[in-house]
Design a protein around this motif. Structure first.
Motif, PDB file in Angstrom:
ATOM      1  N   GLN A 185     100.741 -21.052  28.253  1.00 42.05           N
ATOM      2  CA  GLN A 185     101.958 -20.346  27.840  1.00 42.05           C
ATOM      3  C   GLN A 185     102.943 -21.247  27.108  1.00 42.05           C
ATOM      4  O   GLN A 185     103.661 -20.801  26.214  1.00 42.05           O
ATOM      5  CB  GLN A 185     102.641 -19.704  29.050  1.00 42.05           C
ATOM      6  CG  GLN A 185     101.842 -18.605  29.703  1.00 42.05           C
ATOM      7  CD  GLN A 185     101.507 -17.483  28.741  1.00 42.05           C
ATOM      8  OE1 GLN A 185     102.390 -16.909  28.115  1.00 42.05           O
ATOM      9  NE2 GLN A 185     100.227 -17.184  28.604  1.00 42.05           N
ATOM     10  N   ILE A 186     102.983 -22.519  27.472  1.00 38.06           N
ATOM     11  CA  ILE A 186     103.910 -23.443  26.803  1.00 38.06           C
ATOM     12  C   ILE A 186     103.242 -24.168  25.636  1.00 38.06           C
ATOM     13  O   ILE A 186     103.768 -25.153  25.131  1.00 38.06           O
ATOM     14  CB  ILE A 186     104.517 -24.456  27.802  1.00 38.06           C
ATOM     15  CG1 ILE A 186     103.450 -25.360  28.406  1.00 38.06           C
ATOM     16  CG2 ILE A 186     105.316 -23.742  28.874  1.00 38.06           C
ATOM     17  CD1 ILE A 186     104.006 -26.511  29.223  1.00 38.06           C
ATOM     18  N   SER A 187     102.075 -23.687  25.232  1.00 33.49           N
ATOM     19  CA  SER A 187     101.320 -24.223  24.081  1.00 33.49           C
ATOM     20  C   SER A 187     100.894 -25.676  24.258  1.00 33.49           C
ATOM     21  O   SER A 187     100.717 -26.406  23.291  1.00 33.49           O
ATOM     22  CB  SER A 187     102.126 -24.068  22.786  1.00 33.49           C
ATOM     23  OG  SER A 187     102.386 -22.713  22.548  1.00 33.49           O
TER      24      SER A 187
END
Length: 107
Positions: free
Chosen positions: A25-27
């Motif tokens: 999700q936070i890449s």
């Protein structure tokens, strides 16, 4: 007990899945894909890293299921074996108290 330990293992795998999801999700997987080391063949995209993490996660899960199934089978078999031994010991003690000995023939 075996079930308590299994519950702990499932919780660890759940935490691992949550961690992989958060990192995706936070890449973080995309940032990881930008790292290049000469002479090493690494995944090229964040999606490849995600697939790799998921593959490792599922393999750990399957291995854990097989391990606990084997441990449960071994524990149940051992328990049954010990019950048989206890029954034979009880018969032997009863024979000793009665003063009669019956020797079973081996098959």
């Amino acid at each position: 007990s075996l079930f308590h330990r299994m519950n702990g293992e499932f919780m660890c795998l759940g935490f691992l899945a949550l961690t992989v999801w958060i990192l995706d999700q936070i890449s973080f997987m995309d940032m990881l894909a930008n790292i290049r080391i000469s002479g090493l063949s690494l995944p090229r995209t964040g999606h490849e890293y995600l697939e790799l993490a998921e593959e490792v996660h599922i393999r750990l899960f399957v291995a854990m299921v097989f391990y606990f199934a084997l441990a449960l089978r071994a524990a149940r078999g051992s328990n049954r074996y010990l019950q048989d031994l206890e029954q034979m010991r009880g018969t032997w003690v009863a024979q000793l108290k009665a003063g009669s000995f019956e020797i079973a023939e081996a098959d």
